[in-house]
Design an enzyme around this catalytic site. Structure first.
Site, PDB file in Angstrom:
ATOM      1  N   GLY A   1       0.835  -1.200   0.000  1.00  0.00           N
ATOM      2  CA  GLY A   1       0.000   0.000   0.000  1.00  0.00           C
ATOM      3  C   GLY A   1       0.865   1.244   0.000  1.00  0.00           C
TER       4      GLY A   1
ATOM      5  N   GLY B   1       1.700   3.436  -2.314  1.00  0.00           N
ATOM      6  CA  GLY B   1       1.530   4.506  -3.285  1.00  0.00           C
ATOM      7  C   GLY B   1       0.867   5.757  -2.760  1.00  0.00           C
TER       8      GLY B   1
ATOM      9  CG  ASP C   1       1.397  -3.291 -11.423  1.00  0.00           C
ATOM     10  OD1 ASP C   1       0.577  -3.946 -12.089  1.00  0.00           O
ATOM     11  OD2 ASP C   1       2.530  -2.985 -11.839  1.00  0.00           O
ATOM     12  CB  VAL C   2       1.647  -7.414  -6.695  1.00  0.00           C
ATOM     13  CG1 VAL C   2       2.038  -6.654  -5.443  1.00  0.00           C
ATOM     14  CG2 VAL C   2       1.423  -8.876  -6.388  1.00  0.00           C
TER      15      VAL C   2
ATOM     16  CE1 TYR D   1     -10.098  -1.222   7.617  1.00  0.00           C
ATOM     17  CE2 TYR D   1     -10.733  -0.111   9.653  1.00  0.00           C
ATOM     18  CZ  TYR D   1      -9.830  -0.311   8.627  1.00  0.00           C
ATOM     19  OH  TYR D   1      -8.649   0.396   8.611  1.00  0.00           O
TER      20      TYR D   1
ATOM     21  CB  ALA E   1     -10.482  -7.536   8.924  1.00  0.00           C
ATOM     22  CE  LYS E   2      -6.832  -2.451   8.755  1.00  0.00           C
ATOM     23  NZ  LYS E   2      -5.585  -2.679   7.972  1.00  0.00           N
TER      24      LYS E   2
END
Length: 251
Positions: free
Chosen positions: A15, A17, A64-65, A155, A158-159
């Site tokens: 992440g 960018g 980019d993946v 969310y 998950a965190k």
């Protein structure tokens, strides 16, 4: 192509960018690291890399993946082989809005949220484990204040999963001199996370919930990551580091 210089430590930032990831990459570059930036969109990665090369003398590679794709992550790890990874920052993640009603929509929402926020970190960390510098490697996971106070549904869940997992990583890596920690940001206004979803009142409410009277910035989070990544952070592992302006205390 992968960087070929062994003169500087190497940091891999997913992440990387935009937002917190880009700020963390810049802070690490200023501290002498070369960078590998990962993300799904080549445009923001290219912009971040150009900014890094303008502001620092770091060497920067971008890939980019889709980090939730095991084959893609395996291919990435193969391309990085030959260079020790000193710092791995698992910053990739995001919020998925529910796309309908009923149990099928619930399942889609939870699975997408888990894949984006947990599986990306798990796959990347597992793939790069053989490359982590021993001793001295650092693994940092980016979580959220939502993991500690709720409010984000899948969310938040998950965190919170990252919090339990980092303890396993710390136990696993500790004997080899590698640390693993979580940084849990509070409200950081200048990121894509809230794009199109934040109202003026929502912003004001979140600032009012802090003890310092302001929103966080990406650089606030980046500095915490850099401390964990530094020699000074070498005695810290298996911890949840809160950077939230006092919105949540002592957890």
């Amino acid at each position: 192509m992968i960087l070929d210089s062994e003169q500087r430590p190497l940091a891999v930032v997913s992440g990387g960018g935009t937002g917190i990831g880009a700020a963390t990459a810049l802070a690490l570059a200023r501290r002498g690291h070369d960078l590998v930036l990962l993300g799904r969109r080549p445009g923001p990665l290219a912009e971040a890399a150009a900014d890094l090369t303008k502001q620092t003398d770091a060497s920067v590679s971008t890939f980019d993946v889709d980090l939730s794709d095991p084959d893609a992550v395996a291919d990435l790890a193969a391309r990085l082989t030959g260079r020790a990874v000193d710092v791995l920052v698992n910053n990739a993640g995001g919020f998925h809005a529910r796309d309908g009603e009923g149990l099928a929509a619930t399942a889609r929402n939870w699975r997408a949220t888990f894949d984006t926020n947990v599986l990306t970190a798990v796959l990347l960390t597992e793939a790069l484990t053989p490359l982590l510098r021993r001793p001295g490697g650092r693994v940092v996971l980016l979580s959220s204040i939502a993991a500690q106070r709720g409010g984000g549904g899948p969310y938040s869940a998950a965190k919170a999963a990252l919090h339990g997992w980092v303890m396993d990583l710390a136990v696993r890596f500790g004997p080899e001199g590698v640390t693993a920690n979580v940084v849990a940001p509070g409200y950081v206004a200048d990121t894509e996370f809230f794009a199109g979803r934040m109202t003026p009142q929502g912003h004001a409410d979140r600032v009012a919930a802090t003890l310092v009277g302001r929103a966080g910035t990406p650089s606030d989070i980046a500095e915490a990551v850099c401390w964990l990544a530094s020699e000074a952070g070498g005695y810290v592992t298996g911890q949840i580091i809160n950077v939230n302006g006092g919105s949540v205390l002592g957890r």
